[in-house]
Motif scaffolding. Structure first.
Motif, short mmCIF file in Angstrom:
data_model
loop_
_atom_site.label_atom_id
_atom_site.label_comp_id
_atom_site.label_asym_id
_atom_site.label_seq_id
_atom_site.Cartn_x
_atom_site.Cartn_y
_atom_site.Cartn_z
N ALA A 37 0.83 -1.20 0.00
CA ALA A 37 0.00 0.00 0.00
C ALA A 37 0.87 1.25 0.00
CB ALA A 37 -0.91 0.01 1.23
N PHE A 39 1.23 4.81 1.65
CA PHE A 39 0.76 5.43 2.90
C PHE A 39 0.97 6.93 2.90
CE2 PHE A 39 1.90 1.08 4.22
CZ PHE A 39 0.66 0.68 4.66
N THR A 40 0.18 7.64 2.12
CA THR A 40 0.16 9.10 2.20
C THR A 40 -1.29 9.54 2.12
OG1 THR A 40 0.33 9.45 -0.18
CG2 THR A 40 2.41 9.32 1.03
N GLU A 43 -2.87 9.74 -1.49
CA GLU A 43 -3.05 8.51 -2.26
C GLU A 43 -4.24 7.75 -1.71
OE1 GLU A 43 -1.16 7.77 -4.85
OE2 GLU A 43 0.42 9.22 -4.52
N MET A 45 -6.64 4.08 -1.79
CA MET A 45 -6.34 2.65 -1.83
C MET A 45 -6.24 2.13 -3.27
SD MET A 45 -5.68 1.71 1.15
CE MET A 45 -5.63 -0.05 0.96
N GLN A 48 -1.09 1.45 -5.62
CA GLN A 48 -0.22 0.52 -4.91
C GLN A 48 1.22 0.80 -5.28
OE1 GLN A 48 -1.28 -2.38 -2.82
NE2 GLN A 48 -2.95 -0.89 -2.73
N LYS A 49 2.12 0.43 -4.38
CA LYS A 49 3.55 0.60 -4.60
C LYS A 49 4.16 -0.74 -4.99
CE LYS A 49 5.77 1.07 -0.82
NZ LYS A 49 6.36 1.56 0.42
#
Length: 139
Positions: A37, A39-40, A43, A45, A48-49
């Motif tokens: 995920a 996490f900022t 962004e 859901m 994705q990273k």
């Protein structure tokens, strides 16, 4: 006699000019991918990273000229929204490591679909030996 000389010249030219005939000692020894995920606050859901690492054996200490192009598979390439970073590291053991991180749009994908993806296809670059390399990742 004339035909023998012509045949010898043709054989010499064909074998001496082909880079494909050379043993390309640079090869991918391993690769890894992790998905998680982002996490900022900005962004959702939906993004994705994907972090990746590609390690190549490089016994002849060939350097990459310019940049290396990491080739992503079609299913993820079309979804990339941005490249966070990419780095190339050379070490004393004769390896090159390419590491990076991208953000992709995961809208409409399930965890099961993502877990089945092959994300990386290979790496392409020009070496300081003036050879263009495409190294596929074998899954």
């Amino acid at each position: 006699m004339k035909y023998i000389v012509v045949l010898m010249v043709l054989c010499f030219a064909a074998s001496g000019c082909s880079k494909e005939a050379e043993d390309r000692s640079v090869e991918i020894s391993r690769s890894s991918v992790s998905v998680g995920a982002v996490f900022t606050g900005e962004e959702g859901m939906d993004n994705q990273k994907l972090a990746y690492s590609i390690v190549m054996n490089n016994p002849n200490n060939i350097s990459i000229v310019g940049s290396a192009d990491v080739i992503f598979t079609k299913n993820i390439k079309e979804r990339i929204t941005r490249i966070q970073y990419e780095s190339v590291h050379y070490d004393d053991r004769g390896t090159i490591t390419i590491a990076g991180e991208i953000i992709y749009d995961a809208r409409g994908l399930t965890k099961d679909e993502v877990s089945q993806y092959d994300f990386l296809k290979g790496v392409q670059f020009i070496g300081d030996d003036n050879v263009e390399y495409f190294l596929p990742i074998i899954h």
